[in-house]
Design a protein around this motif. Structure first.
Motif, PDB file in Angstrom:
ATOM      1  N   LEU A 296      -3.267   8.211   3.987  1.00 57.71           N
ATOM      2  CA  LEU A 296      -2.193   8.044   2.999  1.00 57.71           C
ATOM      3  C   LEU A 296      -2.764   7.344   1.773  1.00 57.71           C
ATOM      4  CD1 LEU A 296       0.920   8.271   2.439  1.00 57.71           C
ATOM      5  CD2 LEU A 296       1.066   5.897   3.235  1.00 57.71           C
ATOM      6  N   ILE A 297      -2.599   7.955   0.605  1.00 53.47           N
ATOM      7  CA  ILE A 297      -3.222   7.426  -0.609  1.00 53.47           C
ATOM      8  C   ILE A 297      -2.157   7.145  -1.656  1.00 53.47           C
ATOM      9  CG2 ILE A 297      -5.071   7.787  -2.280  1.00 53.47           C
ATOM     10  CD1 ILE A 297      -6.168   9.987  -0.582  1.00 53.47           C
ATOM     11  N   GLY A 298      -1.989   5.877  -1.993  1.00 54.78           N
ATOM     12  CA  GLY A 298      -1.047   5.501  -3.042  1.00 54.78           C
ATOM     13  C   GLY A 298      -1.639   5.769  -4.420  1.00 54.78           C
ATOM     14  N   MET A 299      -0.805   5.634  -5.441  1.00 53.08           N
ATOM     15  CA  MET A 299      -1.255   5.859  -6.806  1.00 53.08           C
ATOM     16  C   MET A 299      -2.417   4.915  -7.122  1.00 53.08           C
ATOM     17  SD  MET A 299       2.115   6.304  -6.293  1.00 53.08           S
ATOM     18  CE  MET A 299       3.311   5.245  -7.115  1.00 53.08           C
ATOM     19  N   ALA A 300      -3.491   5.478  -7.684  1.00 51.73           N
ATOM     20  CA  ALA A 300      -4.690   4.759  -8.128  1.00 51.73           C
ATOM     21  C   ALA A 300      -5.637   4.364  -6.998  1.00 51.73           C
ATOM     22  CB  ALA A 300      -4.351   3.530  -8.961  1.00 51.73           C
ATOM     23  N   GLU A 301      -5.231   4.570  -5.740  1.00 55.71           N
ATOM     24  CA  GLU A 301      -6.154   4.276  -4.639  1.00 55.71           C
ATOM     25  C   GLU A 301      -7.194   5.391  -4.511  1.00 55.71           C
ATOM     26  OE1 GLU A 301      -4.420   1.978  -0.980  1.00 55.71           O
ATOM     27  OE2 GLU A 301      -3.117   3.681  -1.388  1.00 55.71           O
ATOM     28  N   ARG A 302      -8.316   5.056  -3.916  1.00 57.47           N
ATOM     29  CA  ARG A 302      -9.332   6.053  -3.578  1.00 57.47           C
ATOM     30  C   ARG A 302      -9.751   5.876  -2.121  1.00 57.47           C
ATOM     31  NH1 ARG A 302      -9.270   2.384  -7.065  1.00 57.47           N
ATOM     32  NH2 ARG A 302     -11.482   1.854  -7.093  1.00 57.47           N
ATOM     33  N   THR A 427      13.478  -1.571  -2.358  1.00 57.61           N
ATOM     34  CA  THR A 427      13.577  -0.501  -1.360  1.00 57.61           C
ATOM     35  C   THR A 427      12.512   0.566  -1.571  1.00 57.61           C
ATOM     36  OG1 THR A 427      15.134   0.684  -2.757  1.00 57.61           O
ATOM     37  CG2 THR A 427      16.075  -0.815  -1.123  1.00 57.61           C
ATOM     38  N   MET A 428      11.530   0.261  -2.407  1.00 59.14           N
ATOM     39  CA  MET A 428      10.495   1.248  -2.688  1.00 59.14           C
ATOM     40  C   MET A 428       9.113   0.625  -2.592  1.00 59.14           C
ATOM     41  SD  MET A 428      10.178   3.766  -5.931  1.00 59.14           S
ATOM     42  CE  MET A 428       8.730   4.815  -6.067  1.00 59.14           C
ATOM     43  N   PHE A 429       8.126   1.430  -2.240  1.00 55.89           N
ATOM     44  CA  PHE A 429       6.747   0.930  -2.148  1.00 55.89           C
ATOM     45  C   PHE A 429       6.171   0.717  -3.550  1.00 55.89           C
ATOM     46  CE2 PHE A 429       3.750   4.402  -3.280  1.00 55.89           C
ATOM     47  CZ  PHE A 429       4.649   5.416  -3.509  1.00 55.89           C
ATOM     48  N   HIS A 430       5.227  -0.247  -3.650  1.00 61.13           N
ATOM     49  CA  HIS A 430       4.545  -0.505  -4.914  1.00 61.13           C
ATOM     50  C   HIS A 430       3.036  -0.562  -4.671  1.00 61.13           C
ATOM     51  CE1 HIS A 430       8.426  -1.386  -6.668  1.00 61.13           C
ATOM     52  NE2 HIS A 430       8.669  -2.172  -5.641  1.00 61.13           N
ATOM     53  N   PRO A 431       2.257   0.316  -5.296  1.00 63.47           N
ATOM     54  CA  PRO A 431       0.793   0.205  -5.205  1.00 63.47           C
ATOM     55  C   PRO A 431       0.326  -0.870  -6.180  1.00 63.47           C
ATOM     56  CG  PRO A 431       1.427   2.226  -6.366  1.00 63.47           C
ATOM     57  CD  PRO A 431       2.693   1.499  -6.037  1.00 63.47           C
ATOM     58  N   MET A 432       0.080  -2.073  -5.662  1.00 65.27           N
ATOM     59  CA  MET A 432      -0.230  -3.219  -6.528  1.00 65.27           C
ATOM     60  C   MET A 432      -1.724  -3.280  -6.827  1.00 65.27           C
ATOM     61  SD  MET A 432       2.668  -4.368  -7.334  1.00 65.27           S
ATOM     62  CE  MET A 432       2.062  -5.790  -8.264  1.00 65.27           C
ATOM     63  N   HIS A 433      -2.021  -3.487  -8.096  1.00 66.15           N
ATOM     64  CA  HIS A 433      -3.390  -3.397  -8.604  1.00 66.15           C
ATOM     65  C   HIS A 433      -3.733  -4.652  -9.396  1.00 66.15           C
ATOM     66  CE1 HIS A 433      -6.929  -2.015 -10.648  1.00 66.15           C
ATOM     67  NE2 HIS A 433      -6.351  -1.772 -11.788  1.00 66.15           N
ATOM     68  N   ASP A 453      -8.849  -2.647  -4.759  1.00 65.53           N
ATOM     69  CA  ASP A 453      -8.284  -3.147  -6.008  1.00 65.53           C
ATOM     70  C   ASP A 453      -6.832  -2.737  -6.170  1.00 65.53           C
ATOM     71  OD1 ASP A 453      -8.293  -0.465  -7.486  1.00 65.53           O
ATOM     72  OD2 ASP A 453     -10.429  -0.713  -7.057  1.00 65.53           O
ATOM     73  N   THR A 454      -6.373  -1.844  -5.293  1.00 61.23           N
ATOM     74  CA  THR A 454      -4.987  -1.361  -5.345  1.00 61.23           C
ATOM     75  C   THR A 454      -4.526  -1.173  -3.910  1.00 61.23           C
ATOM     76  OG1 THR A 454      -5.607  -0.065  -7.309  1.00 61.23           O
ATOM     77  CG2 THR A 454      -3.465   0.426  -6.313  1.00 61.23           C
ATOM     78  N   THR A 455      -3.352  -1.691  -3.580  1.00 61.99           N
ATOM     79  CA  THR A 455      -2.892  -1.466  -2.218  1.00 61.99           C
ATOM     80  C   THR A 455      -1.378  -1.329  -2.157  1.00 61.99           C
ATOM     81  OG1 THR A 455      -3.337  -2.055   0.077  1.00 61.99           O
ATOM     82  CG2 THR A 455      -2.613  -3.856  -1.372  1.00 61.99           C
ATOM     83  N   ILE A 456      -0.933  -0.480  -1.258  1.00 61.15           N
ATOM     84  CA  ILE A 456       0.496  -0.214  -1.112  1.00 61.15           C
ATOM     85  C   ILE A 456       1.179  -1.416  -0.458  1.00 61.15           C
ATOM     86  CG2 ILE A 456       2.164   1.167   0.205  1.00 61.15           C
ATOM     87  CD1 ILE A 456       0.326   3.581  -0.165  1.00 61.15           C
ATOM     88  N   VAL A 457       2.276  -1.852  -1.089  1.00 59.59           N
ATOM     89  CA  VAL A 457       3.126  -2.869  -0.479  1.00 59.59           C
ATOM     90  C   VAL A 457       4.471  -2.188  -0.207  1.00 59.59           C
ATOM     91  CG1 VAL A 457       4.074  -5.189  -0.677  1.00 59.59           C
ATOM     92  CG2 VAL A 457       1.946  -4.601  -1.874  1.00 59.59           C
TER      93      VAL A 457
END
Ligand code: C2O
Ligand code: CU
Length: 497
Positions: A296-302, A427-433, A453-457
């Motif tokens: 599972l890859i959140g926005m900006a993750e690699r 109520t929504m996930f946040h890819p925190m960077h 450097d970016t992870t889903i919360v």
């Protein structure tokens, strides 16, 4: 409403003006002094990073209007060097990148080198580390690279990243242990065609309509809402699933996939039909190799993962737009005559074991030395009860350029171990960077989760991360959902002395 006006209204509403004044006063009478990007310690840190005799790699990047073939129909877009994704930049760790960007867009821009621990004045944040590059203008970014890995670059200006303005940045490891035969970079994106609402228009509609205008994408994997924006297309390397890239491979070949999610509002669940994959890195940093069905890859993750092609055939690499009922596709073809899988192919692996960041462990070589944090900061993520206004620690900052005056800075000092506790009360996930640093997720019982450097919360979840304050300057911390970021979710990590 003009930006200036809305900013003023925001100041009046929240009383943030007073905090702004306090910030200006700070440093005057015994308060901490902010280490800005112009501070000599930024150049000094760069001098330490630079290896004598390091090769300098010159590249030229032009941001401008271009075209893309979408499902075999031409569409207009903005892009880098007339391609989507933009040209991959590749160099070896320790080399110096010198990138001249020419701005042929009708508005100002900057480039941010996502994930790199680089010198603060090359970080590409308008109003924080540089002036915006005006239309017709140019700027030369020059910085030494440090850690190898899979990175990318994009504008840090308004909603531009939701156009075709993105490209991979790969930093090779001079001591790469290998274990694979070739590489394939796969850039995943959610796409608004020029014939529909623009990213700017989409942001306006979200702000005007609040939750009412949001699509109801849902995902159990993401713990709730899966996105706010409806995208007609999802792209892998600039292609739709109906017209996918076909990569010729050979049976038995080991391929290192470099998966990059450049989407603005979409997490992707990625799997290769008929294969398991072994995750080796996330956000550029090595993990204990972990074999899985999907990731599972959140926005900006690699994520980097190795797949060994099992046999002859045409295998779908599917990137399911999580919770959005659509997908992107790349075909790995080890038999020249094999027909492409259909655009809506759904390999069983997608519903098997799905690796997420907290499932991984940092490789020993990149694990942070165990140390008690010198400072711990809560990073509380919220949505205002009315309207589309997201916040960090109660501050809603629409524009990165305002972050130094409107956000409550997290003051840190060089040499400290810093702990952030991301606390998602929405109520929504946040890819925190965070910019300029790679943190380590603190696993159960204090165990060493992956460096990222970016992870889903996820909703109602807390994620604790640690990093070493070793790169002076002013660094953004934000949600990498573009629409959350542009509707308030900006903060700043501020080195002080
Ligand atoms: Cu891709 Cu501020 O970041
Ligand atoms: Cu967010």
């Amino acid at each position: 409403m003009s930006d200036a006006l809305s900013r003023r209204r925001f100041l009046a509403l929240t009383g943030a003006g007073a905090a702004g004044l306090a910030l200006v006063a700070c440093g005057g009478s015994g308060g901490p002094i902010r280490i800005t990007s112009a501070d000599p310690s930024v150049a000094a840190a760069e001098a330490q990073r630079r290896r004598p005799g390091a090769a300098v790699r010159d590249v030229a990047v032009t941001a401008g209007a271009g075209a893309i073939s979408l499902a075999q129909r031409m569409d207009t877009t903005w892009d880098y060097n007339q391609t989507v994704p933009g040209p991959e930049i590749r160099l070896t760790a320790g080399e110096v990148l010198r990138a001249k960007i020419t701005n042929n867009l009708p508005e100002a821009t900057t480039i941010h080198w996502h994930g790199l621990a680089l010198r603060n004045d090359m970080d590409g944040v308008p109003g924080v580390t540089q002036k915006p590059i005006p239309p017709g203008g140019s700027f030369v970014y020059e910085f030494a690279t440090a850690a190898p890995g899979t990175y990318w670059f994009h504008p840090h200006f308004g909603t531009q990243v939701d156009r075709g303005l993105y490209a991979p940045l790969i930093i090779d490891d001079p001591h790469e242990p290998g274990g694979y035969d070739r590489e394939l970079t796969v850039v995943l994106d959610d796409w608004l065609p020029a014939t529909g609402p623009s990213p700017g228009g989409t942001l306006k509609a979200l702000k005007a309509g609040g939750m009412g205008s949001m699509q109801m994408a849902r995902s159990p994997l993401l713990g709730g809402d899966a996105g706010d924006v409806t995208y007609p297309f999802f792209l892998a390397n600039g292609r739709t699933a109906t017209d996918p890239q076909v990569v010729d491979v050979t049976a038995g070949e080991r391929i290192r996939l470099r998966l990059i999610n450049v989407g603005s509002d979409t997490a992707f669940r990625v799997a290769v039909g008929g294969h398991r994959v072994t995750v080796t890195h996330t956000d550029g940093f090595a993990v204990v190799p972990t074999t899985t069905d999907a990731v599972l890859i959140g926005m900006a993750e690699r994520y980097d993962a190795i797949v060994t092609i099992a046999e002859s055939g045409a295998f779908p690499l599917v990137a399911l737009a999580e919770g959005k009922g659509n997908q992107a596709l790349v075909v790995l073809r080890s038999s020249p005559g094999a027909a492409n899988p259909p655009a809506d192919v759904h390999p069983a692996e997608l519903d098997g074991q799905v690796i997420q960041a907290p499932d991984l462990r940092a490789a020993p070589a990149v694990t942070l030395a165990s140390r008690k944090p010198d400072r711990t900061f809560p990073v509380v993520l919220q949505l205002a009860p009315q309207g589309y206004r997201w916040s960090i620690n109660g501050r809603s900052v629409d524009d990165a350029a305002d972050v130094l005056t409107l956000a409550e800075p997290l003051d840190i000092r060089r040499g400290e171990r810093i702990r952030l506790v991301f606390d998602n009360r929405t109520t929504m996930f946040h890819p925190m960077h965070i910019h300029g640093h790679t943190f380590q997720i603190v696993g159960p019982g204090g165990s060493a989760g992956p460096r990222k450097d970016t992870t889903i919360v996820k909703p109602q979840q807390q994620v604790t991360v640690d990093f070493d304050a070793d790169n002076p300057g002013q660094w953004l911390m934000h949600c990498h959902n573009l629409y959350h970021m542009e509707a308030g979710m900006h903060g700043v990590i501020s080195y002080v002395r």
